[in-house]
Enzyme design. Sequence first.
Site, PDB file in Angstrom:
ATOM      1  N   GLY A  42       0.785  -1.227   0.000  1.00  0.00           N
ATOM      2  CA  GLY A  42       0.000   0.000   0.000  1.00  0.00           C
ATOM      3  C   GLY A  42       0.813   1.273   0.000  1.00  0.00           C
ATOM      4  O   GLY A  42       0.244   2.370  -0.125  1.00  0.00           O
ATOM      5  N   GLU A  43       2.133   1.178   0.148  1.00  0.00           N
ATOM      6  CA  GLU A  43       2.955   2.380   0.121  1.00  0.00           C
ATOM      7  C   GLU A  43       2.928   3.023  -1.269  1.00  0.00           C
ATOM      8  O   GLU A  43       2.821   2.341  -2.281  1.00  0.00           O
ATOM      9  CB  GLU A  43       4.398   2.039   0.506  1.00  0.00           C
ATOM     10  CG  GLU A  43       4.558   1.624   1.962  1.00  0.00           C
ATOM     11  CD  GLU A  43       5.992   1.272   2.293  1.00  0.00           C
ATOM     12  OE1 GLU A  43       6.849   1.327   1.384  1.00  0.00           O
ATOM     13  OE2 GLU A  43       6.254   0.926   3.471  1.00  0.00           O
ATOM     14  N   HIS A 134     -11.512  27.237   4.436  1.00  0.00           N
ATOM     15  CA  HIS A 134     -12.603  27.270   5.415  1.00  0.00           C
ATOM     16  C   HIS A 134     -12.436  28.452   6.371  1.00  0.00           C
ATOM     17  O   HIS A 134     -13.427  29.059   6.800  1.00  0.00           O
ATOM     18  CB  HIS A 134     -12.637  25.955   6.183  1.00  0.00           C
ATOM     19  CG  HIS A 134     -13.802  25.834   7.103  1.00  0.00           C
ATOM     20  ND1 HIS A 134     -15.113  25.771   6.652  1.00  0.00           N
ATOM     21  CD2 HIS A 134     -13.872  25.767   8.461  1.00  0.00           C
ATOM     22  CE1 HIS A 134     -15.929  25.667   7.682  1.00  0.00           C
ATOM     23  NE2 HIS A 134     -15.206  25.679   8.791  1.00  0.00           N
ATOM     24  N   LYS A 196     -27.627  29.765  13.797  1.00  0.00           N
ATOM     25  CA  LYS A 196     -27.839  28.381  14.232  1.00  0.00           C
ATOM     26  C   LYS A 196     -26.791  28.003  15.255  1.00  0.00           C
ATOM     27  O   LYS A 196     -25.761  28.667  15.405  1.00  0.00           O
ATOM     28  CB  LYS A 196     -27.762  27.417  13.046  1.00  0.00           C
ATOM     29  CG  LYS A 196     -26.359  27.208  12.485  1.00  0.00           C
ATOM     30  CD  LYS A 196     -26.340  26.175  11.374  1.00  0.00           C
ATOM     31  CE  LYS A 196     -24.934  25.751  10.998  1.00  0.00           C
ATOM     32  NZ  LYS A 196     -24.034  26.799  10.634  1.00  0.00           N
ATOM     33  N   ARG A 198     -24.553  24.476  16.696  1.00  0.00           N
ATOM     34  CA  ARG A 198     -24.144  23.128  16.299  1.00  0.00           C
ATOM     35  C   ARG A 198     -23.773  22.361  17.572  1.00  0.00           C
ATOM     36  O   ARG A 198     -22.678  22.517  18.116  1.00  0.00           O
ATOM     37  CB  ARG A 198     -22.950  23.198  15.349  1.00  0.00           C
ATOM     38  CG  ARG A 198     -22.603  21.861  14.717  1.00  0.00           C
ATOM     39  CD  ARG A 198     -21.353  21.983  13.852  1.00  0.00           C
ATOM     40  NE  ARG A 198     -21.498  22.887  12.733  1.00  0.00           N
ATOM     41  CZ  ARG A 198     -22.019  22.536  11.570  1.00  0.00           C
ATOM     42  NH1 ARG A 198     -22.460  21.308  11.382  1.00  0.00           N
ATOM     43  NH2 ARG A 198     -22.109  23.406  10.589  1.00  0.00           N
ATOM     44  N   THR A 227     -22.180  16.920   4.696  1.00  0.00           N
ATOM     45  CA  THR A 227     -23.281  15.963   4.761  1.00  0.00           C
ATOM     46  C   THR A 227     -24.598  16.577   4.297  1.00  0.00           C
ATOM     47  O   THR A 227     -25.608  15.874   4.215  1.00  0.00           O
ATOM     48  CB  THR A 227     -23.460  15.439   6.193  1.00  0.00           C
ATOM     49  OG1 THR A 227     -23.774  16.539   7.058  1.00  0.00           O
ATOM     50  CG2 THR A 227     -22.195  14.750   6.687  1.00  0.00           C
TER      51      THR A 227
END
Length: 316
Positions: A42-43, A134, A196, A198, A227
């Site tokens: 997997g490397e 973000h 709102k 969270r 989501t």
Amino acid sequence: MPYMDNKLKIFSGNANPELAKEIADHVGIELGNASIVRFSDGEVRIKIEQSVRGCDVYVVQPTSAPANEHMMELLIMIDALKRASAKSINVVIPYYGYARQDRKARAREPITAKLVADLLSTAGAQRVITIDLHAGQIQGFFNIPVDHLLAERILSNYFLEKNLDDVVIVSPDMGGVTRARTMADRLGAGIAIIDKRRPEPNVSEVMNIIGNIEGKTAIMIDDMIDTAGTIAQGAKALMERGAREVYACCTHPVFSGPAIQRLQDSVIKEVVVTNSIAHSAEDFEGCDKITVLSIAPLIGDAIIRIHEEVSVSTLF
């Protein structure tokens, strides 16, 4: 038209080769030749298949899911280019993974966005080009130049061409007000804010809507949709409080878990996103509301300007 400077090279990891090809086409050069494979355990094994000695190299690799795989590919490719004597190594990260872990919200939490910045710099990256972080202050986590591009103009132009009536731009939270105001100024619209809270990650509860939305066409704008709980719930609240119809847009379509089904089941008329994160047609199967716009011209123009050592600020 072909770009005549053969010292400019663009390479891609496995995260979004289609976007990298679009960027190279916009610049007017061939996408660089590199092989990225896995050893049996997997490397990651990377081989640069052409000379980059003395070249200004740009590596396109959003660190989207699987974030750790794509991050390791990027770090190893940076190391390969450094050891191949590239003159400069510039990483193009349209979607900066781990950006939401930008501060200690609770005791004994990591600041992973800073760790990623340190890893990139230590590997040998000399410049970062990214889109809609973000949190904008993540630029300060780097000790190398960061060109922070914004996709808001691309999204705004799309809605301008739709000639929607009586528009209001809605920020789904307090943190996105600046983004909403910029789009509102471009569209000549008012703004509204969804207040709102969270209670836990990926769970939100609409509290109140600030601003006039009665009888208006609401366009919700955010940096990402993960989501889709926040966007779907916010759209429902807007309709319940008198909005005529609701559109949604974002730069980064993370679309994890139940996102696609939530968008299809929501009251949102159309969801406009960019191709900062790669998705196939199968990913959107069962949802006919999603429109994808390309950020390749924006990134391509930035690469040309950086390479020619002219101002990039006009793209902001």
